[in-house]
Write a protein that holds these residues in place. Structure first.
Motif, PDB file in Angstrom:
ATOM      1  N   ASP A 350       0.702  -1.190   0.068  1.00  0.00           N
ATOM      2  CA  ASP A 350      -0.229   0.168  -0.037  1.00  0.00           C
ATOM      3  C   ASP A 350       0.831   1.168   0.120  1.00  0.00           C
ATOM      4  OD1 ASP A 350      -1.919   1.944   0.270  1.00  0.00           O
ATOM      5  OD2 ASP A 350      -2.690   1.273   2.258  1.00  0.00           O
ATOM      6  N   LEU A 351       0.707   1.789  -1.053  1.00  0.00           N
ATOM      7  CA  LEU A 351       1.466   3.178  -1.226  1.00  0.00           C
ATOM      8  C   LEU A 351       1.080   4.349  -0.133  1.00  0.00           C
ATOM      9  CD1 LEU A 351       2.033   3.248  -5.015  1.00  0.00           C
ATOM     10  CD2 LEU A 351       3.811   2.633  -3.167  1.00  0.00           C
ATOM     11  N   ASN A 352      -0.125   4.176   0.197  1.00  0.00           N
ATOM     12  CA  ASN A 352      -0.550   5.188   1.018  1.00  0.00           C
ATOM     13  C   ASN A 352      -0.360   4.785   2.464  1.00  0.00           C
ATOM     14  OD1 ASN A 352      -2.108   6.461  -0.903  1.00  0.00           O
ATOM     15  ND2 ASN A 352      -3.740   5.187  -0.977  1.00  0.00           N
ATOM     16  N   ASN A 353       0.436   3.730   3.009  1.00  0.00           N
ATOM     17  CA  ASN A 353       1.169   3.389   4.013  1.00  0.00           C
ATOM     18  C   ASN A 353       2.028   4.297   4.340  1.00  0.00           C
ATOM     19  OD1 ASN A 353       1.472   2.533   6.632  1.00  0.00           O
ATOM     20  ND2 ASN A 353       1.889   0.350   5.602  1.00  0.00           N
ATOM     21  N   PRO A 354       2.200   5.188   5.451  1.00  0.00           N
ATOM     22  CA  PRO A 354       3.277   6.141   5.814  1.00  0.00           C
ATOM     23  C   PRO A 354       4.299   5.294   6.079  1.00  0.00           C
ATOM     24  CG  PRO A 354       1.658   6.167   7.616  1.00  0.00           C
ATOM     25  CD  PRO A 354       0.933   5.269   6.557  1.00  0.00           C
ATOM     26  N   ASP A 355       4.367   4.189   6.561  1.00  0.00           N
ATOM     27  CA  ASP A 355       5.782   3.248   6.673  1.00  0.00           C
ATOM     28  C   ASP A 355       6.230   2.972   5.347  1.00  0.00           C
ATOM     29  OD1 ASP A 355       5.397   3.405   9.382  1.00  0.00           O
ATOM     30  OD2 ASP A 355       4.540   1.359   9.366  1.00  0.00           O
ATOM     31  N   THR A 356       5.471   2.805   4.323  1.00  0.00           N
ATOM     32  CA  THR A 356       6.014   2.367   2.983  1.00  0.00           C
ATOM     33  C   THR A 356       6.404   3.671   2.382  1.00  0.00           C
ATOM     34  OG1 THR A 356       4.239   0.642   3.048  1.00  0.00           O
ATOM     35  CG2 THR A 356       5.354   1.300   0.776  1.00  0.00           C
ATOM     36  N   GLN A 357       5.686   4.607   2.442  1.00  0.00           N
ATOM     37  CA  GLN A 357       6.224   6.002   2.036  1.00  0.00           C
ATOM     38  C   GLN A 357       7.535   6.474   2.416  1.00  0.00           C
ATOM     39  OE1 GLN A 357       2.897   8.636   2.549  1.00  0.00           O
ATOM     40  NE2 GLN A 357       1.505   7.969   0.867  1.00  0.00           N
ATOM     41  N   ARG A 358       7.661   6.276   3.703  1.00  0.00           N
ATOM     42  CA  ARG A 358       9.024   6.806   4.304  1.00  0.00           C
ATOM     43  C   ARG A 358      10.053   6.051   3.898  1.00  0.00           C
ATOM     44  NH1 ARG A 358       7.457   5.908   9.885  1.00  0.00           N
ATOM     45  NH2 ARG A 358       5.964   7.559   9.587  1.00  0.00           N
ATOM     46  N   PHE A 359       9.890   4.602   3.696  1.00  0.00           N
ATOM     47  CA  PHE A 359      10.783   3.635   3.365  1.00  0.00           C
ATOM     48  C   PHE A 359      11.149   4.173   1.838  1.00  0.00           C
ATOM     49  CE2 PHE A 359      12.109  -0.453   1.611  1.00  0.00           C
ATOM     50  CZ  PHE A 359      13.257  -0.750   2.603  1.00  0.00           C
ATOM     51  N   ILE A 360      10.399   4.211   1.177  1.00  0.00           N
ATOM     52  CA  ILE A 360      10.690   4.367  -0.410  1.00  0.00           C
ATOM     53  C   ILE A 360      11.216   5.872  -0.437  1.00  0.00           C
ATOM     54  CG2 ILE A 360       9.480   5.135  -2.593  1.00  0.00           C
ATOM     55  CD1 ILE A 360       7.140   3.182  -1.837  1.00  0.00           C
ATOM     56  N   GLU A 361      10.941   6.786   0.245  1.00  0.00           N
ATOM     57  CA  GLU A 361      11.640   8.048   0.412  1.00  0.00           C
ATOM     58  C   GLU A 361      13.079   7.985   0.744  1.00  0.00           C
ATOM     59  OE1 GLU A 361       9.429  10.719   2.537  1.00  0.00           O
ATOM     60  OE2 GLU A 361       7.773  11.047   1.162  1.00  0.00           O
ATOM     61  N   GLN A 362      13.343   6.990   1.803  1.00  0.00           N
ATOM     62  CA  GLN A 362      14.884   6.706   2.451  1.00  0.00           C
ATOM     63  C   GLN A 362      15.635   6.180   1.285  1.00  0.00           C
ATOM     64  OE1 GLN A 362      14.751   4.102   5.572  1.00  0.00           O
ATOM     65  NE2 GLN A 362      17.074   4.252   5.819  1.00  0.00           N
ATOM     66  N   ILE A 363      15.177   5.066   0.738  1.00  0.00           N
ATOM     67  CA  ILE A 363      15.963   4.456  -0.393  1.00  0.00           C
ATOM     68  C   ILE A 363      16.322   5.358  -1.485  1.00  0.00           C
ATOM     69  CG2 ILE A 363      15.911   2.509  -2.077  1.00  0.00           C
ATOM     70  CD1 ILE A 363      16.291   1.537   0.990  1.00  0.00           C
ATOM     71  N   GLN A 364      14.898   6.141  -1.977  1.00  0.00           N
ATOM     72  CA  GLN A 364      15.354   6.903  -3.311  1.00  0.00           C
ATOM     73  C   GLN A 364      16.122   7.862  -2.951  1.00  0.00           C
ATOM     74  OE1 GLN A 364      11.431   8.090  -4.192  1.00  0.00           O
ATOM     75  NE2 GLN A 364      11.086   6.412  -5.538  1.00  0.00           N
ATOM     76  N   SER A 365      16.264   8.512  -1.575  1.00  0.00           N
ATOM     77  CA  SER A 365      17.141   9.705  -1.299  1.00  0.00           C
ATOM     78  C   SER A 365      18.472   9.251  -1.323  1.00  0.00           C
ATOM     79  CB  SER A 365      16.738  10.143   0.194  1.00  0.00           C
ATOM     80  OG  SER A 365      16.913   9.096   1.126  1.00  0.00           O
ATOM     81  N   GLU A 366      18.651   7.782  -1.177  1.00  0.00           N
ATOM     82  CA  GLU A 366      20.199   7.292  -1.245  1.00  0.00           C
ATOM     83  C   GLU A 366      20.784   7.425  -2.556  1.00  0.00           C
ATOM     84  OE1 GLU A 366      20.122   3.379   0.525  1.00  0.00           O
ATOM     85  OE2 GLU A 366      19.610   3.962   2.604  1.00  0.00           O
ATOM     86  N   PHE A 367      20.069   7.100  -3.441  1.00  0.00           N
ATOM     87  CA  PHE A 367      20.704   7.088  -4.852  1.00  0.00           C
ATOM     88  C   PHE A 367      20.207   8.399  -5.526  1.00  0.00           C
ATOM     89  CE2 PHE A 367      20.202   2.740  -3.112  1.00  0.00           C
ATOM     90  CZ  PHE A 367      21.543   2.276  -3.005  1.00  0.00           C
ATOM     91  N   LYS A 368      20.037   9.505  -5.196  1.00  0.00           N
ATOM     92  CA  LYS A 368      19.606  10.532  -6.037  1.00  0.00           C
ATOM     93  C   LYS A 368      20.980  11.155  -6.106  1.00  0.00           C
ATOM     94  CE  LYS A 368      14.572  11.486  -5.177  1.00  0.00           C
ATOM     95  NZ  LYS A 368      13.741  12.632  -4.609  1.00  0.00           N
TER      96      LYS A 368
END
Lengths: 368, 90
Positions: A350-368
């Motif tokens: 579920d992309l609306n789940n805040p935990d999922t959103q937070r995890f996605i932002e964390q990973i994406q921020s690592e490789f930007k």
């Protein structure tokens, strides 16, 4: 009395007729006739019978001497015997004498014959004058023909006129008869054209049917394209499912190994103490099991893998996270690297789940 | 004497060929026959006259059966020799 009335074919006339018959001169005819009489006389003197073909036989018949009485004195006298010349005509000549069916025309009754005889006389005169009969023959031959031609030409003209009239009468009939033939010919012609038309029709029908089938095939292709794609996908899924069953066992063995290592890590982390507190705050996902393991290809992407399994590209971060031990940089993955696909929970998907959103932002921020 | 022998004798006398002599003899017989058919007498110089006579119809009796019948009238050919020939042949 009859002898006096009967006409005579005189010696000259006989000579003339013979010359006309044989086309010779009268002199030659006269020589022949004199020789004939001389030979007949000689033969009769020798007491020979003379047979001439198609005429008859001259024969001497001996008459014996006989006793008689002199009328004036009454004395008995003897009449001497003598030879009597007799003539026995041939049967054909006898029959011709009494054949009244075809009475011959006399010169008086046959004007053409009379003219011919006159012409023959002229020929004889000219021949006696020293001209050859061949020279005089041509004009003499024409003279008897001219009256014949005059006589014959008239009926010929009338006959030709009649024929022309008959033809003129018959021509319109022929035209009338031919006219009905033309429609018959025209009636006969159409079948020939219809055969050609039929051939053309058959060709057109074949073309139309071919076009129809082509269009039908094209329509069927477009109509069945989606179904075929779906069917192909289902086939692929089935094939993939069979592979998954085989790979899941391997994956479970690996998970066991990983879990053991995780236990070791957890023991190590517990030994290290307070340094892992910040990580717990980020909420690291825990992967209970794996769906499958895929080998990385040149055109493979983690986002597409995530889309294929969960329908969302942003969930690639879970794949990366599950394979951190094999992938240092998600943008630089070696071809042939085995990628484990984790089994995500509903909350993780579920992309609306805040935990999922937070995890996605964390990973994406690592490789930007 | 046959016709062939007569032709040979005439040819020998006149100097003509036999073929020509035959043609002339045949023509002579034809002319004589035609003349007789036409009812004309044919006079052969120093020989005689061939003539036709009308024979009337007459009663005839069959000698075997004794049957009497009528014969048709007909023309017959007769020959009357020349007096000179008569004297020669006498």
């Amino acid at each position: 009395m009859e002898e006096n009335i009967q006409q005579k074919q005189t010696w000259v006339a006989l000579r003339h007729a013979l010359a006309k018959q044989v086309h010779c001169t009268e002199k030659e005819a006269a020589v022949f006739l004199e020789s004939l009489v001389h030979q007949l006389t000689l033969a009769l003197q020798d007491n020979q019978a003379i047979r001439i073909n198609s005429l008859g036989t001259f024969r001497l018949q001996a008459v014996a001497p006989r006793k008689s009485v002199h009328v004036g004195t009454g004395e008995a006298i003897t009449i001497a015997g003598y030879n009597k010349l007799t003539f026995v005509p041939e049967s054909s000549v006898k029959e011709s004498m009494n054949n009244t069916a075809t009475p011959k025309l006399t010169p008086e009754t046959d004007p053409l014959r009379k003219l011919g005889e006159q012409a023959d006389e002229i020929i004889g005169i000219l021949a006696e004058m020293g001209q050859t009969p061949s020279q005089t023959k041509q004009p003499d031959d024409k003279t008897p023909e001219t009256p014949q031609e005059e006589v014959i030409e008239q009926p010929l003209e009338t006959e030709t006129q009649k024929i022309v009239e008959q033809l003129s009468e018959t021509e319109p009939q022929e035209i009338v008869e031919q006219q009905p033939d033309r429609p018959i010919a025209e009636k006969v012609m159409p079948p020939k054209t219809s055969k050609k038309q039929e051939k053309n029709h058959t060709g057109l029908i074949i073309l139309l049917t071919a076009c129809f089938f082509i269009l039908l095939c094209i329509g069927a292709y477009f109509f069945m394209q989606h179904k075929l794609v779906a069917w192909m996908d289902s086939l692929r899924e089935k094939v993939d499912g069979t592979e998954l069953v085989a790979t899941e066992k391997l994956a479970e063995d690996e998970i066991i190994v990983i879990e053991k290592s995780d236990e070791v890590d957890s023991t190590e982390s517990t030994i290290e103490g307070d340094s892992s507190d910040e990580i717990e705050e980020i909420v690291q996902p825990q992967y209970q099991s794996f769906i499958t393991t895929e080998e990385m290809h040149a055109d493979s992407r983690l986002a597409w893998m995530a889309y294929r399994y969960w329908g969302k590209k942003d969930l690639w971060v879970y794949i990366y996270d599950a394979n951190r031990d094999r992938i240092s940089n998600p943008n630089l993955i070696k071809v042939g690297t085995p990628i484990r696909i984790p089994r995500l929970t509903k909350e993780q998907q579920d992309l609306n789940n805040p935990d999922t959103q937070r995890f996605i932002e964390q990973i994406q921020s690592e490789f930007k | 004497m046959t016709t062939k022998e007569l032709i040979a004798q005439i040819a020998k006398e006149t100097g003509m060929t036999k073929r020509r002599t035959e043609e002339l003899l045949t023509a002579t017989t034809e002319v004589i026959a035609e003349s007789l058919q036409d009812g004309k007498a044919v006079q052969l110089q120093n020989f005689g006259t061939l003539e036709t006579k009308q024979r009337a119809a007459r009663k005839i009796t069959n000698p075997k059966t004794g049957e009497v019948s009528m014969s048709q009238a007909k023309r017959v050919i007769g020959f009357r020799p020349n007096e000179r020939l008569k004297d020669i042949l006498r």
